[in-house]
Design an enzyme around this catalytic site. Structure first.
Site, PDB file in Angstrom:
ATOM      1  N   GLY A  68      36.907 -32.763  -2.425  1.00 31.89           N
ATOM      2  CA  GLY A  68      36.769 -34.140  -2.888  1.00 31.89           C
ATOM      3  C   GLY A  68      36.750 -34.352  -4.382  1.00 31.89           C
ATOM      4  O   GLY A  68      37.350 -35.305  -4.892  1.00 31.89           O
ATOM      5  N   THR A 125      42.166 -35.569   2.441  1.00 36.92           N
ATOM      6  CA  THR A 125      41.145 -34.629   2.909  1.00 36.92           C
ATOM      7  C   THR A 125      41.231 -33.381   2.063  1.00 36.92           C
ATOM      8  O   THR A 125      42.326 -32.915   1.744  1.00 36.92           O
ATOM      9  CB  THR A 125      41.354 -34.275   4.398  1.00 36.92           C
ATOM     10  OG1 THR A 125      40.436 -33.237   4.741  1.00 36.92           O
ATOM     11  CG2 THR A 125      42.769 -33.807   4.701  1.00 36.92           C
ATOM     12  N   ARG A 127      25.299 -35.927  -3.254  1.00 36.46           N
ATOM     13  CA  ARG A 127      26.720 -35.829  -3.638  1.00 36.46           C
ATOM     14  C   ARG A 127      27.586 -36.772  -2.791  1.00 36.46           C
ATOM     15  O   ARG A 127      27.420 -36.870  -1.580  1.00 36.46           O
ATOM     16  CB  ARG A 127      27.182 -34.384  -3.442  1.00 36.46           C
ATOM     17  CG  ARG A 127      28.665 -34.150  -3.728  1.00 36.46           C
ATOM     18  CD  ARG A 127      29.469 -34.024  -2.452  1.00 36.46           C
ATOM     19  NE  ARG A 127      30.845 -33.598  -2.738  1.00 36.46           N
ATOM     20  CZ  ARG A 127      31.811 -33.532  -1.822  1.00 36.46           C
ATOM     21  NH1 ARG A 127      31.556 -33.829  -0.569  1.00 36.46           N
ATOM     22  NH2 ARG A 127      33.023 -33.171  -2.158  1.00 36.46           N
ATOM     23  N   VAL A 128      28.486 -37.466  -3.434  1.00 31.81           N
ATOM     24  CA  VAL A 128      29.467 -38.292  -2.742  1.00 31.81           C
ATOM     25  C   VAL A 128      30.860 -37.739  -3.056  1.00 31.81           C
ATOM     26  O   VAL A 128      31.156 -37.421  -4.210  1.00 31.81           O
ATOM     27  CB  VAL A 128      29.356 -39.773  -3.184  1.00 31.81           C
ATOM     28  CG1 VAL A 128      30.496 -40.603  -2.612  1.00 31.81           C
ATOM     29  CG2 VAL A 128      28.012 -40.358  -2.750  1.00 31.81           C
ATOM     30  N   GLY A 129      31.678 -37.587  -2.038  1.00 28.82           N
ATOM     31  CA  GLY A 129      33.036 -37.066  -2.219  1.00 28.82           C
ATOM     32  C   GLY A 129      34.051 -38.186  -2.372  1.00 28.82           C
ATOM     33  O   GLY A 129      33.702 -39.323  -2.704  1.00 28.82           O
ATOM     34  N   THR A 166      37.391 -33.915   7.320  1.00 28.51           N
ATOM     35  CA  THR A 166      37.412 -35.354   7.157  1.00 28.51           C
ATOM     36  C   THR A 166      38.356 -35.822   8.254  1.00 28.51           C
ATOM     37  O   THR A 166      39.175 -35.038   8.720  1.00 28.51           O
ATOM     38  CB  THR A 166      38.036 -35.712   5.792  1.00 28.51           C
ATOM     39  OG1 THR A 166      37.320 -35.020   4.778  1.00 28.51           O
ATOM     40  CG2 THR A 166      37.995 -37.187   5.517  1.00 28.51           C
TER      41      THR A 166
END
Lengths: 341, 341
Positions: free
Chosen positions: A263, A260, A237-239, A209
């Site tokens: 997640g 970072t 998927r979303v972190g 990240t």
């Protein structure tokens, strides 16, 4: 005479202390991801390349601050450098999803107004951090996802690229390796519904990240985070990066924070807002608050790092991994860049 | 003799106090959305229908708790009732996006383990709260969006419906009205880049969400939220409901929280986690913490409400709108349901 000498000495000490304090006033802090980053696995060329980009990113943001622009401008300029460089898992260097796509997430927040913007799962926006800023400044919304976010970015006049722009050989090879490892794992984990459904069990490529927190001449903080997510990720998927409060948060009263790492643990612990609340409600320093919040992640089995900068220019950069690409710049322009523990 | 009488009276008072305390121990609290809900705009039939569904929802969750099941089971069962009823903006009663679709969001969190799951922008999952639970229990992830989340839900064995299932005449008419009002606004706001880009300026149809917090016999809290989002929403907008820390949060050490209202303000204030942190770091009660967090939303110009339940069975249900569909049930099964201020 002796007294005069003492007074002179005292005055000199005060001046010296003041200079030291000024030098220690940080105006920007950045990260380029945390993870299993070991010196033994790094070539001198690769190490030099990382240090060069981190330095360039800090210089880009510092130029904005020096020119009297806002911390938002500095964060955006800094993250552009890292998004446009293939070394980091954001923008051009984004990792691939299981389906061979590059799905990018980003968020930005203004510490003065508590305005925020974020995008998730976008595939055609060259600089997702600018899309996050456009959502914040040109819409009434905070978060937009997928094709809708891309349409908005286009209408807002942002640079749109062919998804192929994000293709890099190194990340493609990384996906093939991850798919192979995951298939092996899936066989080993036979009968485990969780891993069957998920198809992701390996750990090392969860990371990567980029993030930045800046403090401008007016005393305003801004924080931003941009990422390509997790190699071989499935199911949309979303972190934590685009989640305000989890991977990104900023408040002039406390600090700007960008995280970072793994997640899911950052979302469950709402890490960035926890740091701000520990400062606001318990009166802790940015360093103390950051340590406590990261320890919560560690205790649950998660790992990663974070950067935080408070309104007085105090910085914290804790991580519980082998390394974290990171750097700072002080008010007088002094740059420090580090990679390992 | 007089002394004996006094002692008897004292003992009776103690027993009475204990009974009162027991009766006041709430085990569930629900909401069905906050907004401009005025008695003068409500027919007796409609009011009776809302009260009936809220009561039925509470009974469904209470049956789980009484049977010794978990607070997660209670939250899921309760929200199913509201998702399957067309009166609430969640599941069957979801509002339409600008493109005439129903895009649903939901989140659930377990206060014992701090595990969480959420889905956003899904169009084919009959009960999004169950999809959120599946993400939590059957994947390593916390958040999934769009088609990926739908694929996951299908593989997890959840009930998949044709998107037409979510079509209702009332919500369709609501979209037509909103589009008409927004076009008028767009003309009036001519030259305002923000509203041009957004196309959404009206306010009253921002609301509508359902939520539940439950406390089981083992003393564990769970919280869940489900919504159809905002009428006429564009650009893949995501609100606070599926954002852990914003619209939904739960921690046995503090409280379970579910919010409803103008989502953007709830995200920017990370409302649910703020309540938990005010309790944890400042030692405030659930009522005090909830009031402070909602006041932050109000000061910024946002409105809505929230429900919160702590581990001791204390409940808070503040809102700064005209009304909020809400209800509670105590350990002994006593139900209270309200709509207006």
């Amino acid at each position: 005479m002796k007294l005069l000498k003492l007074i002179a000495l005292f005055l000199l000490s005060v001046i010296a202390l003041k200079v030291t304090a000024q030098q220690k006033k940080y105006v920007m802090v950045i990260h380029g991801g945390a993870g299993t980053i070991l010196k033994k696995n790094m070539t001198p060329e690769k190490e030099a390349a990382y240090i060069a980009v981190l330095t360039q990113a800090l210089q880009a943001g510092y130029a904005e601050i020096k020119a009297g622009k806002t911390s938002m401008d500095a964060v955006e300029a800094t993250i552009h450098v890292m998004e446009n460089d293939p070394h980091f898992n954001a923008g051009k260097g984004a990792v691939f999803t299981h389906d061979g796509k590059n799905e990018l997430d980003a968020a930005i927040m203004d510490g003065k107004t508590l305005m925020a913007g974020s995008v998730a799962g976008v595939t055609t926006i060259k600089n997702p951090i600018s899309a996050a800023r456009a959502v914040m400044e040109k819409s009434e919304h905070v978060m937009m996802v997928g094709a809708g976010a891309e349409q908005f970015a286009k209408e807002a006049g942002l640079e749109i690229v062919d998804p192929k722009y994000f293709w890099t050989q190194e990340r493609w090879d990384g996906l093939q390796k991850a798919i192979k490892e995951d298939s092996t794992k899936a066989v080993l984990d036979h009968g485990n519904k969780k891993s069957e459904l998920l198809g992701i069990k390996n750990h090392d490529y969860k990371f990567g990240t980029v993030g930045c927190v800046a403090l401008d001449k007016a005393g305003n903080l801004a924080a931003g985070t941009s990422t390509g997510g997790m190699t071989n990720k499935k199911y949309g998927r979303v972190g934590d990066a685009p989640i305000i409060g989890a991977g990104t948060y900023c408040n002039n009263e406390t600090a700007g924070i960008s995280c970072t790492g793994w997640g899911e643990f950052y979302i469950r612990n709402v890490v960035a807002k926890t740091i701000s609340d520990l400062m606001e409600y318990k009166g802790l320093s940015v360093a103390e608050a950051s340590k406590i919040a990261l320890d919560k992640v560690g205790k649950m089995g998660g790992d990663g790092g974070l950067i935080a900068l408070d309104k007085k220019g105090n910085v914290a950069m804790p991580f519980n991994t082998e390394g974290m690409y990171r750097g700072t710049i002080t008010a007088d322009g002094k740059i420090e860049v580090s990679i390992y523990k």
